[in-house]
Design a protein around this motif. Structure first.
Motif, PDB file in Angstrom:
ATOM      1  N   ALA A 794       0.913  -0.949  -0.001  1.00 24.76           N
ATOM      2  CA  ALA A 794      -0.126   0.125   0.104  1.00 24.76           C
ATOM      3  C   ALA A 794       0.759   1.118   0.566  1.00 24.76           C
ATOM      4  CB  ALA A 794      -0.820  -0.087   0.822  1.00 24.76           C
ATOM      5  N   ILE A 795       0.419   2.112  -0.958  1.00 26.49           N
ATOM      6  CA  ILE A 795       0.963   2.935  -1.238  1.00 26.49           C
ATOM      7  C   ILE A 795       0.261   4.614  -0.501  1.00 26.49           C
ATOM      8  CG2 ILE A 795       2.646   4.885  -2.534  1.00 26.49           C
ATOM      9  CD1 ILE A 795       3.499   2.256  -3.626  1.00 26.49           C
ATOM     10  N   ASN A 796       1.053   5.688  -0.015  1.00 23.60           N
ATOM     11  CA  ASN A 796      -0.064   6.274   0.042  1.00 23.60           C
ATOM     12  C   ASN A 796      -0.495   7.742  -0.901  1.00 23.60           C
ATOM     13  OD1 ASN A 796      -1.114   6.423   3.658  1.00 23.60           O
ATOM     14  ND2 ASN A 796       1.154   5.260   3.517  1.00 23.60           N
ATOM     15  N   LEU A 825      -0.181  -4.128  -6.655  1.00 22.78           N
ATOM     16  CA  LEU A 825      -0.166  -2.628  -5.437  1.00 22.78           C
ATOM     17  C   LEU A 825      -1.862  -2.006  -5.192  1.00 22.78           C
ATOM     18  CD1 LEU A 825       2.056  -1.277  -8.227  1.00 22.78           C
ATOM     19  CD2 LEU A 825       2.660  -2.448  -6.398  1.00 22.78           C
ATOM     20  N   CYS A 826      -1.032  -1.345  -4.373  1.00 20.33           N
ATOM     21  CA  CYS A 826      -2.904  -0.481  -3.594  1.00 20.33           C
ATOM     22  C   CYS A 826      -2.659   0.960  -3.161  1.00 20.33           C
ATOM     23  CB  CYS A 826      -2.954  -1.993  -2.172  1.00 20.33           C
ATOM     24  SG  CYS A 826      -5.045  -0.394  -1.069  1.00 20.33           S
ATOM     25  N   GLY A 852      -6.176  -2.258 -12.923  1.00 16.62           N
ATOM     26  CA  GLY A 852      -5.617  -3.629 -12.104  1.00 16.62           C
ATOM     27  C   GLY A 852      -5.383  -3.072 -10.583  1.00 16.62           C
ATOM     28  N   CYS A 853      -5.042  -2.208 -10.513  1.00 16.29           N
ATOM     29  CA  CYS A 853      -4.721  -1.963  -9.355  1.00 16.29           C
ATOM     30  C   CYS A 853      -5.840  -1.750  -7.665  1.00 16.29           C
ATOM     31  CB  CYS A 853      -4.161  -0.748  -9.116  1.00 16.29           C
ATOM     32  SG  CYS A 853      -2.091  -0.635  -9.884  1.00 16.29           S
ATOM     33  N   LYS A 854      -5.971  -1.520  -6.614  1.00 13.74           N
ATOM     34  CA  LYS A 854      -6.379  -1.624  -5.899  1.00 13.74           C
ATOM     35  C   LYS A 854      -5.774  -0.020  -4.796  1.00 13.74           C
ATOM     36  CE  LYS A 854      -7.355  -6.176  -5.749  1.00 13.74           C
ATOM     37  NZ  LYS A 854      -8.533  -6.280  -6.874  1.00 13.74           N
ATOM     38  N   PHE A 855      -7.509   0.422  -3.947  1.00 16.69           N
ATOM     39  CA  PHE A 855      -7.114   1.608  -3.380  1.00 16.69           C
ATOM     40  C   PHE A 855      -8.495   1.311  -2.380  1.00 16.69           C
ATOM     41  CE2 PHE A 855      -5.790   3.314  -7.161  1.00 16.69           C
ATOM     42  CZ  PHE A 855      -5.811   5.046  -6.869  1.00 16.69           C
TER      43      PHE A 855
END
Length: 956
Positions: A794-796, A825-826, A852-855
């Protein structure tokens, strides 16, 4: 009694009946007084025991409250928590005597630090369970106690610092049991009591001997959450009044009845003077013998012949003595080993002057002493003889005992015994006074007042209270010794009263307390002064500054506070070492001290920081004095070996007036003014004005901004990670959140709570987010094996990044060309920034999710969003704000809020992540509720990302 009740002696029945009646009366009086004495002793012991118990519990509560205050004031973040703990714990120990040491424990119960340097080497790293602390109990309850011995008997009281942050460990306060109890009980319990204190089966302290006669009082005492038992007994009188009355009454009754008996028998058996004489003679305790003079026919007395003797004579000299009709005095004197006194007896017969003497002889193998009294009687003499052997032996024992007692009291070192009249005139002084003061006992007895240097001011009050029958406290008298030195003597008086309760004498023991008082003064000095410079320390200065504030408010006075900081001290200290730095501080202290006037106050409050209070001086007057002081410091040249240093000082001035009520705010204002003086060029002063705090804040912000720009330019950031643990199912791969850290010029971490708001205000967040994104992608691409075991990273992203089309383009291009599977990645966005940038955020989220990334929606519940916004946002995870999670096990509202967020998020098809999970209990509660993931110190602490990539992370 058989004689009294004989039928032929009915007349003598009266003495027997009278004796029995008197004996019964005095026995009843004795029983009544003994019962009252025991009741008085029990009541007195109860009162004193409860008073001691309450005092010990108050003492314990006060120290326990201080430990709790230390824990409650624990900082969330501190550059050096050990220094913070040492400073605050040492201050608490000084303020509250009785605390022997204070430890700080790691979460694994090992000693991390203690404030007492004497035991530090043997304590550091040692588990507290070695001292009797139950580790399971401490972990479950957050507190524990133990009685242990570490050089001395100690009571350990352990408390957890923060139940929500186990990493802060525990604080241990150790109490010196023996010193504390001896100090407190010595003041509360007098020598007329015997007592013992137990902790379970362990005896902590005792005094005297407890007699199991039903008068022992037991009281439970709670000390540092440990239960003690105090057994107390009032000592009984050496001679109980009841026994004294019984014995005295019995003797008096016996004497009265015997006297009545002899009078009645004399009345019956004897008649006239001859019979009375015979009765008196027979009743006498001495041997009485009558001798008739024998002359040689020329009126010269050559001897005396025995003509009569009482029955005691036969007991003393033999049964056959009275049968000898012509026993002469010379023959009798020969038996008594006293022939040499015959000439003196003849003189009694001649001139009628009585004569007495003491003779000794051997009766068998035992030595016997006889006392003779000879008087003129008609034509001869009368001689009484008394056996005084027992009295003589008792007298010898008494003299030996007295000599032994005098040898003991004269052999006391540092003490002497005294006795004086009620007026204060000394009647006896032991020879120990020579050891103490150097004067002979006789000299001091007659001239002691001439050697007095100082008497207590309340001496007359002490004597008056003693005359009233009160026992007074010990008092001090200062003397000039024979060697012309001051000697302080502590007198402990014991008033002596007669049966009418009149003061007849004062006796006691005196001891030399000069060394004790000097030691006490030395300890007080060391506790209030800096050891290096001799100036007041921070603790003493704070008290004096608060007193100055109180005087200003009470007496309408004025003063000025100067906060002085050396400008070149660090250069000297780093270049030449600590010895040079110490010498420089002493020199500066001397320069500052020369500027003092009258009641000014100077103290060293830090490494190279000093505080100066100029009393009765306003800010205008103070500026002239401070400028002169700065000139003196600037003119000083510090020489060390072959080096010469020019030193200076920066001074912050604050005028002390009614606008300040606390010393802390006053010192803070002066420190801020000093900081401004340094920023203005150093070696100058700055007078604190309104608005200075805002200026200092702006300066601090500019410094942080400069460090931020430098970090962006040269990449002086560092990535950390924190594990996100799945709660609903087992995962073999790991998930974590990427965190950002920045270091200052000294290499210390700057809190993100400080530099992130500054970066947001100055438009730097987009650059910071891009650096974090690029650095994370590069590191993951370099570690393929790690990426294979990765579940989610997870990246802010900040609110500014959501509004940046250029950043969106760069991220999309980078993700398309990256070798990392994008589903791993999220990206996390806060709910506040998402709502404020709803349209742009939705565009960016959809663009990135299309790859395809998550949030994840971060800090949900703490901002301005509603569940309506949540429904319309294309996010995969909802992170529940930690303010609701960390205390949910203790707060019903927080628990309901967490459950509501989870249920609604679940109904929308989104997974939930709980932040700030601080303990296992909270984790289990979240798991039972159905929360999908947990993140917090109970799961793992933030750790360097690069080190994890090198060593690997094996558990999710």
């Amino acid at each position: 009694m058989t004689f009294f009740l004989n039928k032929n002696n009915k007349l003598y029945l009266l003495p027997s009946i009278l004796f029995l009646l008197l004996l019964v009366l005095f026995s009843f009086l004795r029983f009544y007084l003994v019962e009252r004495e025991e009741g008085r002793r029990v009541a007195l012991a109860k009162v004193v025991a409860h008073q001691v118990g309450n005092t010990l519990e108050m003492f314990s509560a006060d120290r326990s409250r201080a430990v709790n205050n230390l824990i409650n004031s624990w900082p969330d973040r501190s550059p050096n928590p050990v220094d913070w703990f040492h400073t605050h714990a040492a201050s608490m120990k000084i303020v509250l005597p009785g605390i022997d040491d204070i430890w700080w424990l790691n979460p694994d119960f090992t000693v991390r630090w203690n404030i007492s340097s004497e035991n530090r080497s043997g304590l550091l790293g040692k588990p507290v369970t070695d001292f009797g602390i139950n580790g399971d109990e401490l972990f479950q309850q957050g507190k524990a106690t133990s009685l242990t011995r570490l050089n001395k008997l100690l009571d350990l009281y352990v408390l957890r610092v923060d139940p929500n942050n186990l990493s802060l460990g525990y604080v241990v306060a150790s109490f010196d049991i023996k010193t504390t109890l001896e100090t407190m009980l010595g003041d509360l319990i007098g020598p007329q009591f015997s007592f013992s204190i137990y902790d379970g089966t362990t005896e902590l302290l005792d005094y005297g001997v407890l007699v199991n006669d039903g008068t022992i009082v037991s009281v439970p005492v709670i000390f540092a959450e440990r239960e003690w038992v105090l057994n107390l007994q009032s000592s009984h009188q050496m001679v109980l009044m009841g026994n004294l009355i019984l014995v005295g009454g019995s003797l008096m009754s016996a004497l009265i009845c015997l006297f009545l008996f002899w009078q009645l028998r004399s009345a019956v058996r004897l008649s006239q003077s001859q019979l009375h004489y015979q009765a008196a003679s027979e009743a006498a305790l001495d041997s009485i013998m009558l001798y008739e003079a024998v002359s040689d026919g020329v009126s010269n007395v050559v001897d005396f012949t025995l003509v009569d003797a009482n029955k005691i004579t036969s007991k003393l000299f033999g049964k056959d003595m009275l049968k000898q009709e012509s026993l002469s005095l010379n023959q009798h004197l020969d038996q008594m080993n006293g022939k040499d006194i015959f000439s003196k007896i003849k003189k009694v017969n001649e001139n009628g002057e009585p004569f007495e003497c003491v003779l000794s002889r051997y009766k068998g193998s035992q030595k016997q002493w006889l006392k003779l009294q000879i008087v003129k009687a008609g034509i001869g003499i009368a001689m009484t003889v008394r056996d005084i052997t027992q009295r003589h032996l008792s007298q010898q024992k008494l003299e030996l005992s007295e000599a032994k007692f005098r040898r003991l009291i004269d052999g006391l070192r540092g003490h002497f015994i005294y006795s004086m009249q009620a007026s204060g005139e000394i009647t006896y002084i032991s020879h120990g006074v020579k050891d103490v003061l150097g004067y002979e006992a006789s000299n001091f007895q007659h001239n002691g007042r001439n050697f007095v240097k100082h008497m207590p001011n309340n001496m007359q009050d002490i004597r008056q209270r003693q005359l009233q029958g009160d026992r007074t406290e010990a008092y001090l008298v200062t003397y000039i010794s024979a060697s012309k030195e001051d000697v302080i003597i502590e007198y402990t008086d014991s008033p002596i009263f007669d049966k009418h309760h009149n003061l007849v004498a004062i006796e006691g023991i005196a001891r030399d307390v000069t060394a004790d008082i000097q030691l006490r003064e030395k300890i007080y000095y060391q506790a209030n002064h800096d050891q290096l410079t001799g100036l007041l320390n921070r603790y003493a200065f704070d008290r004096k500054l608060q007193k100055v504030l109180n005087d200003i408010h009470t007496h309408q006075k004025i003063a000025t506070l100067c906060y002085i900081d050396m400008d070149q001290f660090k250069l000297v200290n780093d270049t030449c070492g600590h010895q040079a730095g110490d010498k420089l501080l002493r020199n500066i202290a001397n320069i500052l001290g020369k500027s003092l006037k009258g009641s000014d106050i100077l103290a060293r409050v830090g490494g190279d920081e000093f505080c100066l209070v100029l009393k009765d001086t306003n800010s205008d007057q103070a500026q002239h004095r401070v400028q002169a002081l700065l000139d003196n410091v600037a003119a000083f040249r510090f020489l060390w070996e072959d080096k010469v240093f020019h030193v200076g000082a920066s001074v912050g001035l604050v005028q002390i007036d009614h606008s300040y009520t606390e010393a802390v705010g006053l010192v803070k204002a002066a420190d801020t003014a000093c900081y401004t003086a340094k920023n203005n060029g150093r070696n100058q002063y700055h007078l604190h004005q309104q608005g200075d705090n805002e200026l200092a804040f702006r300066n601090a912000e500019l410094d942080t901004l400069a460090q931020l720009q430098h970090a962006l330019e040269y990449g002086c950031f560092e990535l950390y990670f924190q594990t996100i643990k799945p709660l609903s199912e087992a995962h073999t791969r790991h998930s974590y959140e990427i965190l950002l850290r920045m270091k200052d010029k000294q290499g210390n971490n700057i809190s993100p709570a400080m530099f992130i708001p500054i970066a947001e205000r100055h438009g730097l967040m987009t650059r910071i987010d891009h650096w974090v994104f690029e650095t994370t992608i590069e590191l993951l691409e370099e570690n393929n094996e790690h990426v294979e075991n990765l579940e989610k990273c997870a990246i802010n992203l900040s609110g500014a990044s959501l509004n940046s089309p250029s950043l969106l383009t760069k991220m999309l291009n980078r993700l398309k060309t990256s070798t990392i599977p994008v589903e791993k990645l999220c990206f996390e966005i806060t709910e506040t920034s998402a709502v404020m940038n709803l349209v742009n955020a939705d565009v960016m989220v959809n663009e990135i999710r299309s790859l395809g990334c998550k949030f994840a929606l971060d800090d949900f519940g703490a901002g301005m969003s509603s569940f309506t916004y949540l429904k319309n946002m294309s996010v995969d995870y909802v992170k529940i704000d930690g303010s609701f999670v960390k205390n949910m096990c203790n707060d019903v509202c927080d628990l309901a809020t967490v459950k509501a967020i989870h249920d609604i998020a679940k109904s929308m098809g989104k997974q939930t992540i709980a932040e700030f999970v601080g303990d296992a209990k909270t984790e289990q509660c979240l798991k039972d509720m159905g929360i999908n993931f947990a993140q917090g110190y109970a799961i793992s602490k933030p750790q360097p990302f690069i080190e994890m990539l090198k060593t690997g992370l094996t558990a999710a």
